[in-house]
Design an enzyme around this catalytic site. Structure first.
Site, mmCIF file in Angstrom:
data_model
loop_
_atom_site.group_PDB
_atom_site.id
_atom_site.type_symbol
_atom_site.label_atom_id
_atom_site.label_comp_id
_atom_site.label_asym_id
_atom_site.label_seq_id
_atom_site.Cartn_x
_atom_site.Cartn_y
_atom_site.Cartn_z
ATOM 1 N N HIS A 120 0.832 -1.200 0.000
ATOM 2 C CA HIS A 120 0.000 0.000 0.000
ATOM 3 C C HIS A 120 0.868 1.252 0.000
ATOM 4 C CE1 HIS A 120 0.674 -1.035 4.245
ATOM 5 N NE2 HIS A 120 0.545 0.259 4.503
ATOM 6 N N GLU A 166 -0.728 14.599 14.030
ATOM 7 C CA GLU A 166 0.242 13.955 14.919
ATOM 8 C C GLU A 166 1.041 14.949 15.746
ATOM 9 O OE1 GLU A 166 2.756 10.819 13.550
ATOM 10 O OE2 GLU A 166 1.275 10.106 12.098
#
Length: 178
Positions: free
Chosen positions: A37, A92
């Site tokens: 991916h 984040e």
């Protein structure tokens, strides 16, 4: 930029040539047989030329508690890498990024952590700058430090077990003086 419900976030599945072949829920990925991916890694620098490294939260499913590059993530289906990086940098670390550019456009790796979870990613590596200190999301980041790039490289290459495998591999290829 999209707000993302972490419970239904999708990742982009790719073939060996990096072409999109579908999507899968992120929560179903990262097991013992993780499909290839698309991802990205980012190294954030400050005005002093130091690079930001983070220690992954202990609650992270893969490589909890290890030191790694500034942050990583996965673009959503139809999302540009730039938008994905901006989204994850804010999520984040609470950072707005400048001067983003790709340093390793073809980086790819496969690694298995101690629990048997596999990462299998085509993962372009980026460099960016930030003008503030991070304000980490505790679900993502346990702690952070700004460090000299040469010191980071020496530490990661001499003690790879303390760092994420993708960062160790990236540091073998990255040039921070360019």
């Amino acid at each position: 930029m999209q707000d993302v419900d972490q419970r239904v976030e999708l990742v982009v599945l790719v073939d060996e040539a990096g072409r999109s072949i579908g999507t899968a829920p992120k929560l179903t990925m990262h097991d013992a047989d993780t499909a290839l991916h698309l991802a990205f890694s980012v190294y954030v620098f400050n005005a002093r030329g130091e690079v930001l490294i983070t220690r992954r939260a202990l609650s992270k499913r893969t490589w909890p508690g290890v030191w790694t590059n500034s942050f990583c993530g996965h673009p959503l289906p139809g999302e540009s890498q730039r938008d994905a990086i901006d989204r994850r940098g804010r999520f984040e670390l609470g950072l707005d990024l400048d001067d983003l550019f790709v340093t390793l456009p073809l980086f790819r790796y496969r690694a298995t952590d101690a629990s048997g979870v596999v990462e299998n990613e085509i993962c372009p590596v980026y460099r960016a700058t930030a003008h503030t200190d991070p304000s980490p999301n505790p679900d993502e980041v346990a702690e952070y430090v700004w460090t000299d790039p040469a010191t980071l490289r020496a530490s990661a290459l001499s003690s790879p077990w303390a760092f994420s495998p993708w960062m160790v591999l990236q540091l073998k290829e990255l040039r921070f003086d360019a």
